[in-house]
Scaffold this active site. Structure first.
Site, mmCIF file in Angstrom:
data_model
loop_
_atom_site.group_PDB
_atom_site.id
_atom_site.type_symbol
_atom_site.label_atom_id
_atom_site.label_comp_id
_atom_site.label_asym_id
_atom_site.label_seq_id
_atom_site.Cartn_x
_atom_site.Cartn_y
_atom_site.Cartn_z
ATOM 1 N N CYS A 84 0.834 -1.205 0.000
ATOM 2 C CA CYS A 84 0.000 0.000 0.000
ATOM 3 C C CYS A 84 0.875 1.264 0.000
ATOM 4 O O CYS A 84 1.450 1.607 -1.020
ATOM 5 C CB CYS A 84 -0.994 -0.023 1.150
ATOM 6 S SG CYS A 84 -2.354 1.173 0.927
ATOM 7 N N HIS A 123 -3.719 -5.188 0.537
ATOM 8 C CA HIS A 123 -3.249 -5.531 1.884
ATOM 9 C C HIS A 123 -3.346 -7.039 2.131
ATOM 10 O O HIS A 123 -4.338 -7.513 2.718
ATOM 11 C CB HIS A 123 -4.077 -4.790 2.937
ATOM 12 C CG HIS A 123 -3.727 -3.353 3.081
ATOM 13 N ND1 HIS A 123 -2.664 -2.909 3.845
ATOM 14 C CD2 HIS A 123 -4.295 -2.249 2.550
ATOM 15 C CE1 HIS A 123 -2.595 -1.587 3.796
ATOM 16 N NE2 HIS A 123 -3.563 -1.158 3.004
ATOM 17 N N GLU A 142 -1.792 -8.675 4.296
ATOM 18 C CA GLU A 142 -1.552 -8.951 5.720
ATOM 19 C C GLU A 142 -2.793 -8.796 6.586
ATOM 20 O O GLU A 142 -2.802 -9.218 7.753
ATOM 21 C CB GLU A 142 -0.448 -8.026 6.254
ATOM 22 C CG GLU A 142 -0.872 -6.610 6.616
ATOM 23 C CD GLU A 142 -1.068 -5.662 5.445
ATOM 24 O OE1 GLU A 142 -1.239 -4.444 5.685
ATOM 25 O OE2 GLU A 142 -1.050 -6.126 4.281
#
Length: 238
Positions: free
Chosen positions: A86, A170, A172
């Site tokens: 990001c 994202h 994660e």
């Protein structure tokens, strides 16, 4: 052989969520630096580096951003592999000579992204895959010589240049993070848009998005192979 030593450049102004998520996903010895408080590595004795997300924009006038860009640029010149997520994706694009600009419409929620070509980073991931996205800036021009890795109707979602890999989405995020980030956008999004995104944070969508977590293992493997070939810590001491 010991686990790779990776610098975790945490760009979140409230760092706990990033710390939890990246430490869970990266099977490596992480040395964390909280960028907004002025922390950044002084040396280059790392096998790799990861730049996380942030509410900042790469073009903001914040004291911590120029020294971060300077260290990242020097580390890239020393052939240290990078993964940007990001904000990290945008910062790496900027450092490498690409262009980052604000978007006319916020992208947020579980979305479909399409792979473009083959990539070490996305090995084992389907040609179309589900990800959680949240960003109001985007890379509008890739760095010279960079390879596009992924995209959707909002634009670039991944690129590679040399030992640098970056993704806009994202991988994660867990469901808790996705919900917390979404509810925190009440100063930027309407209540209806926020609720629509929250309604989409389901176990089914999260499980679908877990496929792309493979990129973390792929990156750590890449870093380990690069180190085995003599490409990082020894070179950083030169």
């Amino acid at each position: 052989m010991s686990r790779p030593r990776i610098a975790l450049l945490n760009g979140a102004h409230e760092p706990a969520g990033n710390r939890r998520n990246f430490r869970r996903e990266l099977d490596a010895d992480l040395v964390e630096y909280h960028l907004p408080t002025g922390q950044h590595p002084e040396g280059f004795e790392f096998d790799g580096a990861v730049v996380t997300g942030s509410r900042a924009s790469v073009y903001w006038d914040e004291e911590w951003i120029p020294p971060t860009k300077d260290w990242v640029s020097q580390a890239i010149d020393r052939d240290i592999p990078f993964l940007g997520v990001c904000y990290g994706h945008q910062l790496l694009a900027d450092v490498l000579g690409g262009t980052v600009e604000p978007m006319s419409e916020y992208e947020i929620g579980y979305r479909t992204v399409e792979r473009v070509g083959d990539s070490d980073l996305l090995a084992g991931v389907d040609d179309e895959f589900t990800v959680f996205t949240t960003h109001s800036d985007r890379v509008t021009e890739l760095p010279p010589g960079a390879e596009l890795l992924a995209e959707n109707d909002y634009g670039v979602h991944g690129f590679r240049k040399g030992h640098v890999f970056a993704v806009q989405f994202h991988p994660e995020y867990d469901m808790e993070t996705a919900a917390d980030v979404t509810t925190g956008k009440d100063d930027q999004l309407t209540d209806e848009r926020i609720q629509s995104v929250l309604d989409g944070i389901t176990t089914e969508n999260f499980q679908a998005a877990c496929e792309v977590k493979q990129l973390f293992d792929n990156f750590v493997d890449y870093v380990a192979d690069h180190r085995a070939a003599g490409g990082t810590r020894a070179a950083a001491d030169d």
